[in-house]
Design an enzyme around this catalytic site. Structure first.
Site, PDB file in Angstrom:
ATOM      1  N   GLN A 126       1.106  -0.897  -0.393  1.00 10.24           N
ATOM      2  CA  GLN A 126       0.249   0.202   0.147  1.00 10.24           C
ATOM      3  C   GLN A 126       1.009   1.467   0.398  1.00 10.24           C
ATOM      4  O   GLN A 126       2.132   1.128   0.675  1.00 10.24           O
ATOM      5  CB  GLN A 126      -0.470  -0.446   1.361  1.00 10.24           C
ATOM      6  N   GLY A 127       0.336   2.095  -1.385  1.00 12.34           N
ATOM      7  CA  GLY A 127       1.872   3.391  -1.231  1.00 12.34           C
ATOM      8  C   GLY A 127       0.213   5.054  -0.704  1.00 12.34           C
ATOM      9  O   GLY A 127       0.424   5.494  -1.966  1.00 12.34           O
ATOM     10  N   SER A 129       0.605   6.610   2.695  1.00 18.09           N
ATOM     11  CA  SER A 129       0.873   7.541   3.888  1.00 18.09           C
ATOM     12  C   SER A 129       2.302   8.023   3.296  1.00 18.09           C
ATOM     13  O   SER A 129       3.369   7.578   2.819  1.00 18.09           O
ATOM     14  CB  SER A 129       0.997   6.708   4.901  1.00 18.09           C
ATOM     15  N   GLU A 244     -11.051  -1.196   4.388  1.00 16.08           N
ATOM     16  CA  GLU A 244     -10.078  -1.135   5.312  1.00 16.08           C
ATOM     17  C   GLU A 244      -9.993  -1.200   7.000  1.00 16.08           C
ATOM     18  O   GLU A 244      -9.776  -1.960   7.867  1.00 16.08           O
ATOM     19  CB  GLU A 244      -8.575  -0.079   5.370  1.00 16.08           C
ATOM     20  N   SER A 366      -6.489   6.256  13.035  1.00 19.90           N
ATOM     21  CA  SER A 366      -6.379   6.495  14.352  1.00 19.90           C
ATOM     22  C   SER A 366      -7.331   6.594  14.988  1.00 19.90           C
ATOM     23  O   SER A 366      -8.753   7.007  14.380  1.00 19.90           O
ATOM     24  CB  SER A 366      -5.401   7.676  14.343  1.00 19.90           C
ATOM     25  N   ASN A 367      -7.153   6.355  16.361  1.00 20.62           N
ATOM     26  CA  ASN A 367      -8.119   6.533  16.816  1.00 20.62           C
ATOM     27  C   ASN A 367      -8.977   7.614  17.339  1.00 20.62           C
ATOM     28  O   ASN A 367      -9.919   8.859  17.721  1.00 20.62           O
ATOM     29  CB  ASN A 367      -8.033   5.761  18.424  1.00 20.62           C
ATOM     30  N   GLU A 368      -7.756   8.787  16.554  1.00 18.96           N
ATOM     31  CA  GLU A 368      -8.579   9.855  17.203  1.00 18.96           C
ATOM     32  C   GLU A 368      -9.123  10.544  16.138  1.00 18.96           C
ATOM     33  O   GLU A 368     -10.531  10.574  16.231  1.00 18.96           O
ATOM     34  CB  GLU A 368      -7.029  10.843  17.101  1.00 18.96           C
TER      35      GLU A 368
END
Length: 381
Positions: A126-127, A129, A244, A366-368
């Site tokens: 996976q490209g 980030s 995802e 992210s959890n945030e």
């Protein structure tokens, strides 16, 4: 809400349980149970075993290997796999680029890539980030400039999980820098053996090599490897990230690890505080399991329910709490390093596993970010 399975669904669960426990390679299940890192060959063998039985990509369109199951049956398939310590199909192939190609890809791309993607004859990376574009993915700066029948790609990706094994990489690139940043992004498929592609390892705190940087220097990519419309990458990215997020609460795996921890605790279970930690985690897991069933029930035939963000958030928190409990049970033995340190294997692996699982609250959104989704779509804040 009806939580009891019908006779047909119960029979389906038993069928899955029999396959995963009786017909799947035992040595791979033993490695997963022990918490060992799987080799590339074991991951490939695992997925090819599942694919041969029609169990690798049941959620894909049926013409490309899907099974047409209900969301409940897909949930049961996933849970029984985890409970039996069977590795899940490689997410980059099964849950990310596979569904994207089936939905957005040209017929040529589907025929070329979907069968080997299902069978893990192609290992995808996976490209997405970049150093300054993680949670703020739209800020990515890797460019792709059209030059005749090719795009020329320059830039850097990071946190590319298992990229050292990758054959191909699905990549978000900036194809129009002059428009709103979300509107100038496209998705390209890039052969990782192309001149100008370089994979550099990132050493992790647990001592392992799981993630990488991927650099692109004047990489020429045939234009027919564009997925979907030019500058339509943001829509594809949202589709992919939604897939995802489904299944990121590994309830079956966490239940299995917690049950193992209870067996390993031995005399430490006589401590009231330790018993209380087990009881609290078991109750939270039960609640999470019921929430997962509720999400499945509300997602039937449609988009994932917003409560899937609750699954991701709480599932990763419990997963991390269980690894912390195992580390505490290991005590000083958890600090032992190197093979042959004279401690049980589970204690030797407790610290690196604890450290590695800190990632769980970051990946998959992210959890945030999940808290923001919960606040906006569930609580209406």
């Amino acid at each position: 809400m009806q939580l009891e399975l019908s006779a047909e669904d119960q029979a389906f669960r038993e069928e899955m349980r029999e396959f995963f426990t009786m017909k799947f390679p035992q040595e791979i299940r033993d490695a997963v149970t022990a918490g060992r890192e799987l080799t590339k060959e074991q991951i490939v063998e695992s997925q090819q075993t599942l694919n041969a039985a029609g169990l690798a990509v049941p959620h894909w369109p049926e013409e490309w290997g899907g099974r047409g199951w209900s969301d409940l049956r897909r949930h049961l398939w996933n849970e029984e796999m985890q409970a039996a310590a069977v590795p899940l199909p490689l997410a980059f192939n099964a849950n990310m680029i596979g569904p994207v190609l089936a939905h957005f890809g040209s017929q040529e791309l589907k025929e070329r890539f979907l069968p080997p993607t299902a069978n893990l004859d192609i290992w995808w990376s996976q490209g997405f980030s970049e150093p300054d574009a993680g949670s703020d993915l739209a800020s990515l700066r890797t460019t792709a400039v059209r030059d005749g029948d090719h795009f020329v790609v320059n830039g850097q990706k990071t946190w590319t999980t298992l990229g050292q094994y990758g054959d191909w990489i699905f990549t978000l690139v900036r194809t129009d820098p002059e428009v709103k940043k979300q509107a100038g992004i496209s998705m390209l498929l890039i052969d990782m053996t192309s001149p100008g592609v370089e994979v550099r390892p990132i050493e992790l705190i647990d001592g392992g090599h799981e993630v990488n940087e991927v650099w692109f220097t004047d990489v020429r990519v045939p234009a027919d490897l564009l997925v979907g419309e030019l500058n339509g990458g943001w829509t594809i990215a949202k589709f992919l990230l939604g897939n995802e997020r489904v299944g990121v609460a590994p309830v079956g795996t966490t239940k299995r690890v917690l049950a193992q921890a209870k067996e390993l605790a031995g005399a430490q279970l006589e401590d009231p505080f330790t018993r209380a930690r087990f009881a609290e985690l078991e109750n939270e897991l039960l609640s999470l399991e019921l929430t997962a069933l509720r999400v499945v029930a509300h997602s039937e035939g449609g988009e994932p329910h917003p409560a899937s963000s609750v699954l991701k958030l709480k599932g990763t928190e419990i997963q991390q709490a269980v690894t912390e409990l195992v580390l505490d049970l290991a005590g000083p033995a958890g600090l032992a390093t190197g093979e042959g340190a004279g401690v049980p294997e589970w204690a030797h692996l407790a610290a690196p596993t604890y450290l590695n699982m800190r990632k769980a609250s970051i990946y998959g959104g992210s959890n945030e970010i999940q808290r923001q989704i919960i606040a906006r779509t569930i609580l209406g804040l």
